[in-house]
Structures are given as C-alpha cells and as structure tokens.
Scaffold this motif. Sequence first.
Motif, mmCIF file in Angstrom:
data_model
loop_
_atom_site.group_PDB
_atom_site.id
_atom_site.type_symbol
_atom_site.label_atom_id
_atom_site.label_comp_id
_atom_site.label_asym_id
_atom_site.label_seq_id
_atom_site.Cartn_x
_atom_site.Cartn_y
_atom_site.Cartn_z
ATOM 1 N N ILE A 7 -5.267 -2.549 -3.030
ATOM 2 C CA ILE A 7 -4.321 -3.274 -2.011
ATOM 3 C C ILE A 7 -5.611 -3.770 -0.895
ATOM 4 C CG2 ILE A 7 -2.883 -2.947 -0.198
ATOM 5 C CD1 ILE A 7 -1.285 -0.521 -1.996
ATOM 6 N N PHE A 8 -6.019 -2.981 -0.580
ATOM 7 C CA PHE A 8 -7.226 -3.492 0.818
ATOM 8 C C PHE A 8 -8.767 -4.475 0.070
ATOM 9 C CE2 PHE A 8 -11.106 -3.200 2.674
ATOM 10 C CZ PHE A 8 -11.070 -2.619 3.702
ATOM 11 N N PHE A 9 -8.561 -4.097 -0.776
ATOM 12 C CA PHE A 9 -9.552 -5.841 -1.036
ATOM 13 C C PHE A 9 -8.758 -7.036 -1.708
ATOM 14 C CE2 PHE A 9 -12.686 -2.601 -1.912
ATOM 15 C CZ PHE A 9 -13.300 -3.202 -1.215
ATOM 16 N N GLN A 10 -7.389 -7.224 -2.051
ATOM 17 C CA GLN A 10 -6.627 -7.899 -2.517
ATOM 18 C C GLN A 10 -6.318 -8.532 -1.262
ATOM 19 O OE1 GLN A 10 -5.297 -8.412 -6.573
ATOM 20 N NE2 GLN A 10 -6.590 -6.658 -6.956
ATOM 21 N N ILE A 11 -5.374 -7.842 -0.221
ATOM 22 C CA ILE A 11 -4.474 -7.535 0.890
ATOM 23 C C ILE A 11 -5.235 -7.686 2.028
ATOM 24 C CG2 ILE A 11 -2.045 -7.515 1.620
ATOM 25 C CD1 ILE A 11 -1.469 -7.151 -1.017
ATOM 26 N N VAL A 12 -5.513 -6.893 2.552
ATOM 27 C CA VAL A 12 -5.513 -6.246 3.654
ATOM 28 C C VAL A 12 -7.642 -7.611 4.199
ATOM 29 C CG1 VAL A 12 -6.516 -4.681 5.154
ATOM 30 C CG2 VAL A 12 -4.559 -3.871 3.375
ATOM 31 N N SER A 107 6.460 -9.589 6.235
ATOM 32 C CA SER A 107 7.529 -9.495 4.515
ATOM 33 C C SER A 107 6.592 -10.482 4.258
ATOM 34 C CB SER A 107 8.608 -9.728 4.458
ATOM 35 O OG SER A 107 9.502 -7.962 5.132
ATOM 36 N N GLY A 108 6.164 -11.561 5.043
ATOM 37 C CA GLY A 108 5.279 -12.749 4.372
ATOM 38 C C GLY A 108 4.071 -12.516 3.122
ATOM 39 N N ASN A 109 2.573 -12.810 4.211
ATOM 40 C CA ASN A 109 1.530 -12.820 3.619
ATOM 41 C C ASN A 109 0.985 -11.561 3.609
ATOM 42 O OD1 ASN A 109 1.110 -12.355 6.646
ATOM 43 N ND2 ASN A 109 -1.180 -12.511 6.212
ATOM 44 N N TYR A 110 1.586 -10.485 3.392
ATOM 45 C CA TYR A 110 1.079 -9.170 3.211
ATOM 46 C C TYR A 110 2.585 -8.814 1.814
ATOM 47 C CZ TYR A 110 -0.767 -4.137 3.299
ATOM 48 O OH TYR A 110 -0.782 -3.206 3.757
ATOM 49 N N PRO A 113 1.767 -10.722 -1.371
ATOM 50 C CA PRO A 113 1.636 -10.377 -2.039
ATOM 51 C C PRO A 113 1.204 -9.271 -3.079
ATOM 52 C CG PRO A 113 0.571 -11.697 -0.479
ATOM 53 C CD PRO A 113 1.798 -11.418 -0.119
ATOM 54 N N VAL A 114 1.682 -7.695 -2.300
ATOM 55 C CA VAL A 114 2.005 -6.937 -2.431
ATOM 56 C C VAL A 114 2.728 -6.183 -4.371
ATOM 57 C CG1 VAL A 114 3.075 -4.489 -2.432
ATOM 58 C CG2 VAL A 114 1.663 -5.899 0.007
ATOM 59 N N ALA A 115 3.759 -7.432 -3.781
ATOM 60 C CA ALA A 115 4.822 -7.440 -4.731
ATOM 61 C C ALA A 115 4.551 -7.784 -6.124
ATOM 62 C CB ALA A 115 6.247 -7.735 -4.218
ATOM 63 N N GLN A 116 3.799 -8.517 -5.675
ATOM 64 C CA GLN A 116 2.977 -9.737 -7.076
ATOM 65 C C GLN A 116 1.902 -8.986 -7.710
ATOM 66 O OE1 GLN A 116 1.813 -13.437 -4.578
ATOM 67 N NE2 GLN A 116 3.525 -14.578 -5.450
ATOM 68 N N MET A 117 1.757 -7.981 -7.218
ATOM 69 C CA MET A 117 0.831 -6.856 -7.673
ATOM 70 C C MET A 117 1.401 -6.404 -8.530
ATOM 71 S SD MET A 117 -2.278 -5.562 -5.874
ATOM 72 C CE MET A 117 -1.399 -3.773 -5.366
#
Length: 309
Positions: A7-12, A107-110, A113-117
């Motif tokens: 989560i940190f490296f791919q999103i945050v 809910s968008g750019n964060y 991507p979380v949901a896709q992962m």
Amino acid sequence: MNYLSMIFFQIVAPILLLLIVGVLLQKKFQFNLKAMSQLITYCFMPVAVFLNIYETTIELSVLGQVAIFIMLFIGCQMLLSHYIAKVLKLNRMESAVFKNSVVLINSGNYGIPVAQMVFSTQPIGVAIQVILVIFQNMTTYTYGLYNLISSTKSGVEIVKDFVKMPIVHGLILGVILNVLNFEIPQTVRIPLDHISEGFIAVALITLGAQLSQIELKTMINKTIVISCFTRLVVGPATALLIIYLLGLDGVVAQSLFIASAFPTSRNSSSLALEYDVESNTAAQTVLFSTIVSCITVTIVIYLSTILFT
C-alpha cells in the motif's frame, strides 16, 4: 507487513512524491495558487467527474446495497462531525473545513488503486469502489461545497454559486449521457481524456504547492488530529456497525469496510483554496491523514479478510 509495504509503495508513496514535486516547484517559481485552484475547479474537476460517471456501468442489485450503506454511513459522519465541531467550539469557517475533512473521502486516486490491489481476482470489489467514487463526488459537490460557501455567504448567494459550479453541470451531463447511452465523438472524447488523465497530477502538485507554505510542526494540532482520528478510526468502526446492521457479507461487505477507511479527499483542500476558507488547515489535514492512513488502511484490510472472507 506485506500489505503495509504494498500500500505504501504503490499508493501512498506516489501521492507523496507528487506532493513533493509541488513543494519544490512552488519554492522555486512561486505559482499563483488561486489561479491553479481555479484551473482545477473549472476545468480538471468537472471533466474528470463527468467521464467517471459517464463510463460507469452499475448493476442495480449492487447499487441498491451500496446506496443504502453509503447514505447511512455519510449521514452518521455528517452528524458526528457536526457535533464534534460544536464541542471543539470551532468558528463557521473552521467548522466547514473540519466537517468536510471527516465526511469527504479520497475514494478516487487512493481508493480505486487499493481496490484493484485487494480485489484483483474479484471485479465486483472494484466495481463497488467506482460506485462509491460517484457517491463521493456527489457528496463533495453538494454537501462539501455547501459547507464552504455557507461559511462565507448565505441565502440566495449560496444557491447562485452552487448552480454556477461547472462540476455540477459535469455531474448532471454525465448521468444524462450515461442513461441515454450516448457515444461521445472521438474529436471531443480525446481532449476530454487528456484533461481527465492530468487531473490527479495537477491536483496533487497544487496541493503540494499549498503545503510548501506550511510549517510541518503546525500540522500536529488538536483539530487536525481529532479530524484524522474520526476519519481513519471512528469512520471504519461506524461502517462495520452499519454493515452488520444491514446483514451484508462477502466481497460487498469487505469492499465497503475498506472504503470507509480511506483518508480525507484532496478535493476538500482544492475547494477550500478556491473559496479561501481555511485552505492551509484543509491542506494540512489531507497530508496528515494520507500519511497516517498507510497504517490504518492496512489494519482495516487485514481485519476485512478475517471478518468477511
């Protein structure tokens, strides 16, 4: 720890990198932040929301479950933030920003991507997150916008400002063209896609430019900490209670629980800057909640795998 690092490296981390780009550019060039905010509000935002709604296909059964959940959840968050703001004795402008920081979720750019992962093998989980993005957009540009306008204006002025907002026009047009199944000509669609694709980068760089004027030590204050605790901890706890009350289970319950844990929406900061309502506090809250969320979201994802799978 595996989820935390992913989560940190791919999103945050990508979000934080764009914020840093904004900080560095602002330090060097001293952009006109008001002009940048207007570019986002009157160009990038309405196009991004329009295309998001225009492209979404929603199954009625899932939409019904999500709609009931989100109305209850957002309603609880509105009431909770209202009474906390009263307890904290915030003035009208501070209260408006505080309420938005609790109710409006990234809910968008964060979230997507979380949901896709998390739901890489279960498309319904991602579809639910897209539905939530639409509800959040509607909440942002109704409740969130009203909060900010009403903190500085009243009565007819609020209605006039709201009706003139291009984001409202984009939302309505997106719904109409979606329902009519109208195909946008490529000559129009291509530039719309270009604008939409640039929205996240421009919005986050602008937010970084805002943050460049803020001393980090001022970010740790009572109001911001309480806001983030309410958004990142109380929010998921409330969502879990509603999920059990509605008898939801499986991927639907898991997706909704995870979605309730996302940090404060960057749009709350963009709108605060546009209307000059405690924009520094709004920007600080977005940054602080995004950083803290890399821990809290990971915990919620872990709990969701135990409770609903």
